[in-house]
Design a protein around this motif. Structure first.
Motif, PDB file in Angstrom:
ATOM      1  N   GLN A  33     -47.538 -36.473 -45.814  1.00 42.68           N
ATOM      2  CA  GLN A  33     -46.260 -36.671 -45.870  1.00 42.68           C
ATOM      3  C   GLN A  33     -45.796 -36.531 -44.460  1.00 42.68           C
ATOM      4  N   SER A  34     -46.449 -35.435 -43.604  1.00 46.56           N
ATOM      5  CA  SER A  34     -45.919 -35.280 -42.340  1.00 46.56           C
ATOM      6  C   SER A  34     -46.123 -36.411 -41.362  1.00 46.56           C
ATOM      7  N   GLY A  35     -47.285 -36.907 -41.456  1.00 48.06           N
ATOM      8  CA  GLY A  35     -47.461 -38.371 -40.879  1.00 48.06           C
ATOM      9  C   GLY A  35     -46.804 -39.413 -41.033  1.00 48.06           C
ATOM     10  N   ARG A  36     -46.189 -39.488 -42.132  1.00 49.34           N
ATOM     11  CA  ARG A  36     -45.437 -40.700 -42.658  1.00 49.34           C
ATOM     12  C   ARG A  36     -44.043 -40.398 -41.961  1.00 49.34           C
ATOM     13  N   LEU A  37     -43.621 -39.179 -42.116  1.00 50.93           N
ATOM     14  CA  LEU A  37     -42.287 -38.696 -41.453  1.00 50.93           C
ATOM     15  C   LEU A  37     -42.220 -39.062 -39.881  1.00 50.93           C
ATOM     16  N   LEU A  38     -43.240 -38.544 -39.358  1.00 50.27           N
ATOM     17  CA  LEU A  38     -43.131 -38.900 -37.896  1.00 50.27           C
ATOM     18  C   LEU A  38     -43.135 -40.328 -37.663  1.00 50.27           C
ATOM     19  N   ASP A  39     -43.838 -41.149 -38.309  1.00 50.78           N
ATOM     20  CA  ASP A  39     -43.906 -42.571 -37.965  1.00 50.78           C
ATOM     21  C   ASP A  39     -42.764 -43.283 -38.439  1.00 50.78           C
ATOM     22  N   HIS A  40     -42.103 -42.820 -39.594  1.00 50.26           N
ATOM     23  CA  HIS A  40     -41.035 -43.641 -40.423  1.00 50.26           C
ATOM     24  C   HIS A  40     -39.614 -43.290 -39.405  1.00 50.26           C
ATOM     25  N   PHE A  41     -39.493 -41.993 -38.808  1.00 48.91           N
ATOM     26  CA  PHE A  41     -38.218 -41.531 -38.343  1.00 48.91           C
ATOM     27  C   PHE A  41     -38.412 -41.332 -37.000  1.00 48.91           C
ATOM     28  N   LYS A  42     -39.552 -41.322 -36.452  1.00 50.77           N
ATOM     29  CA  LYS A  42     -39.679 -41.111 -35.143  1.00 50.77           C
ATOM     30  C   LYS A  42     -39.443 -39.587 -34.550  1.00 50.77           C
ATOM     31  N   MET A  43     -39.871 -38.866 -35.680  1.00 55.87           N
ATOM     32  CA  MET A  43     -39.706 -37.494 -35.291  1.00 55.87           C
ATOM     33  C   MET A  43     -40.912 -36.903 -34.449  1.00 55.87           C
ATOM     34  N   SER A  44     -40.893 -35.725 -33.685  1.00 55.24           N
ATOM     35  CA  SER A  44     -41.739 -34.907 -33.080  1.00 55.24           C
ATOM     36  C   SER A  44     -42.251 -33.967 -33.937  1.00 55.24           C
ATOM     37  N   ALA A  45     -43.542 -33.549 -33.937  1.00 55.96           N
ATOM     38  CA  ALA A  45     -44.235 -32.498 -34.684  1.00 55.96           C
ATOM     39  C   ALA A  45     -44.140 -31.100 -33.677  1.00 55.96           C
ATOM     40  N   ILE A  46     -43.651 -30.240 -34.336  1.00 57.56           N
ATOM     41  CA  ILE A  46     -43.610 -28.795 -33.466  1.00 57.56           C
ATOM     42  C   ILE A  46     -44.416 -27.925 -34.259  1.00 57.56           C
ATOM     43  N   SER A  47     -45.572 -27.842 -33.663  1.00 59.94           N
ATOM     44  CA  SER A  47     -46.526 -26.859 -34.310  1.00 59.94           C
ATOM     45  C   SER A  47     -46.708 -25.591 -33.642  1.00 59.94           C
ATOM     46  N   SER A  48     -46.475 -24.504 -34.776  1.00 57.82           N
ATOM     47  CA  SER A  48     -46.434 -23.054 -34.062  1.00 57.82           C
ATOM     48  C   SER A  48     -47.768 -22.848 -33.689  1.00 57.82           C
ATOM     49  N   GLY A  49     -48.803 -23.038 -34.135  1.00 58.28           N
ATOM     50  CA  GLY A  49     -50.240 -22.789 -33.634  1.00 58.28           C
ATOM     51  C   GLY A  49     -50.382 -23.399 -32.357  1.00 58.28           C
ATOM     52  N   ASP A  50     -49.877 -24.525 -32.283  1.00 57.66           N
ATOM     53  CA  ASP A  50     -50.197 -25.310 -30.904  1.00 57.66           C
ATOM     54  C   ASP A  50     -49.386 -24.682 -29.796  1.00 57.66           C
ATOM     55  N   ILE A  51     -48.280 -24.223 -29.832  1.00 57.45           N
ATOM     56  CA  ILE A  51     -47.325 -23.619 -29.160  1.00 57.45           C
ATOM     57  C   ILE A  51     -47.835 -22.149 -28.683  1.00 57.45           C
ATOM     58  N   LEU A  52     -48.570 -21.564 -29.640  1.00 52.02           N
ATOM     59  CA  LEU A  52     -48.954 -20.189 -29.435  1.00 52.02           C
ATOM     60  C   LEU A  52     -50.347 -20.386 -28.613  1.00 52.02           C
ATOM     61  N   ARG A  53     -50.829 -21.239 -28.910  1.00 52.93           N
ATOM     62  CA  ARG A  53     -52.210 -21.429 -27.994  1.00 52.93           C
ATOM     63  C   ARG A  53     -51.929 -21.930 -26.652  1.00 52.93           C
ATOM     64  N   GLU A  54     -51.196 -22.771 -26.312  1.00 54.26           N
ATOM     65  CA  GLU A  54     -50.487 -23.250 -25.390  1.00 54.26           C
ATOM     66  C   GLU A  54     -49.837 -22.246 -24.293  1.00 54.26           C
ATOM     67  N   ASN A  55     -49.125 -21.176 -24.813  1.00 50.70           N
ATOM     68  CA  ASN A  55     -48.854 -20.231 -24.067  1.00 50.70           C
ATOM     69  C   ASN A  55     -49.782 -19.251 -23.645  1.00 50.70           C
ATOM     70  N   ILE A  56     -50.748 -18.776 -24.678  1.00 45.97           N
ATOM     71  CA  ILE A  56     -51.983 -18.206 -24.476  1.00 45.97           C
ATOM     72  C   ILE A  56     -52.694 -18.961 -23.079  1.00 45.97           C
ATOM     73  N   ARG A  57     -52.991 -20.055 -23.152  1.00 42.74           N
ATOM     74  CA  ARG A  57     -53.716 -20.689 -22.236  1.00 42.74           C
ATOM     75  C   ARG A  57     -52.998 -20.645 -20.979  1.00 42.74           C
ATOM     76  N   ASN A  58     -51.733 -20.886 -20.848  1.00 39.53           N
ATOM     77  CA  ASN A  58     -50.789 -20.897 -19.582  1.00 39.53           C
ATOM     78  C   ASN A  58     -50.687 -19.516 -19.138  1.00 39.53           C
ATOM     79  N   ARG A  59     -50.718 -18.474 -19.900  1.00 39.73           N
ATOM     80  CA  ARG A  59     -50.890 -16.985 -19.587  1.00 39.73           C
ATOM     81  C   ARG A  59     -49.092 -16.742 -19.086  1.00 39.73           C
ATOM     82  N   THR A  60     -48.262 -17.296 -20.196  1.00 32.82           N
ATOM     83  CA  THR A  60     -46.958 -16.932 -19.964  1.00 32.82           C
ATOM     84  C   THR A  60     -46.832 -15.699 -20.501  1.00 32.82           C
ATOM     85  N   PRO A  61     -45.596 -14.786 -20.078  1.00 34.11           N
ATOM     86  CA  PRO A  61     -45.525 -13.505 -20.629  1.00 34.11           C
ATOM     87  C   PRO A  61     -45.571 -13.300 -22.263  1.00 34.11           C
ATOM     88  N   LEU A  62     -44.927 -14.448 -23.027  1.00 31.91           N
ATOM     89  CA  LEU A  62     -45.156 -14.259 -24.486  1.00 31.91           C
ATOM     90  C   LEU A  62     -46.657 -14.457 -24.846  1.00 31.91           C
TER      91      LEU A  62
END
Length: 261
Positions: free
Chosen positions: A31-60
């Motif tokens: 359903q997520s994939g179809r929503l992103l396709d049908h309505f041109k939404m973006s996926a905001i993944s909490s796990g991806d954001i967390l890993r990106e911030n750890i990788r980039n050594r941001t304060p958070l």
């Protein structure tokens, strides 16, 4: 892309900020994939954001990494700050550059130099700001923390009969490196036990036996019931029922159009 999907994608008139809730095996990924396709939404993944911030050594990110290394769980307020920071970066909530109040370097809301956790940020209502939040919130505490900061406006609860889910799981095989999932009943591989793309062997997930999965479903129901009750009370919850993803998708598309089209 089909003409129908193209037409759908041109009709949203305001931003849909969606949370998708459903038990394991209910088809959230489909359903997520179809929503992103049908309505041109973006996926905001909490796990991806967390890993990106750890990788980039941001304060958070540094703070979160320290918590994880100690064996702890990243607290709700930190996760919300990470999500709000990502939304601000994309221009979907107002930042310090456009408001007297905005996001600080740590992602908290700052007003005239003082932090406030309970002033909701202004969110963009442009259809291009539509997004699906993946993996968060999972508890009432997380939901309340998120609600303090971001104006989410649609929570979808996927209601799939438990016997249907257990049947899906019993017939499920996966290609672990890619995450491709097959079902021996309705989506079998071209060659039994072999991934269509790579020719590598398929396997069953260790917890995909019906007995183990039934326990997971029970635990999900117990932990998620308060979350669904919370979103029902605040008027955001909408439940869609069906035995298959193809039954659910048309209902979900129609409701998205009713609310945001």
């Amino acid at each position: 892309m089909s003409t129908a999907a193209t037409n759908i994608r041109t009709k949203l008139r305001k931003a849909a900020r969606v949370i998708l809730v459903g038990p394991p095996g209910s088809g959230k990924g489909t359903q997520s994939g179809r929503l992103l396709d049908h309505f041109k939404m973006s996926a905001i993944s909490s796990g991806d954001i967390l890993r990106e911030n750890i990788r980039n050594r941001t304060p958070l990110g540094v703070e979160a990494e320290s918590i994880i290394q100690r064996g702890g769980l990243v607290n709700d307020s930190t996760m919300v700050k990470l999500i709000v920071g990502e939304l601000s970066k994309r221009g979907w909530v107002e930042s310090r550059s456009t408001l007297t109040s905005g996001i600080t370097a740590t992602g908290a809301l700052s007003i005239m130099g003082h932090e406030s956790k309970h002033t909701r940020l202004a969110t963009s209502n442009s259809p291009s700001s539509s997004f699906l939040l993946d993996g968060f919130p999972r508890t009432v505490g997380q939901a309340k923390s998120l609600d303090d900061e971001v104006d989410m406006n649609f929570v979808v609860n996927l209601d799939v009969p438990r016997d249907v889910i257990l049947e899906r799981i019993a017939n499920r095989m996966v290609h672990v490196p890619s995450g491709r999932v097959y079902n021996m009943t309705w989506n079998p591989p071209k060659v039994l036990g072999i991934d269509d793309v790579t020719g590598e062997p398929l396997t069953r997930r260790p917890d995909d036996c019906p007995e183990t999965f039934a326990k997971r479903l029970k635990a999900y129901d117990e932990s998620t019931a308060p979350l669904l009750e919370y979103y029902d009370k605040v008027g955001l919850l909408w439940t869609v029922s069906g035995k298959s993803s193809d039954e659910i998708t048309p209902q979900l598309d129609e409701e998205i159009m009713r609310r945001f089209g």
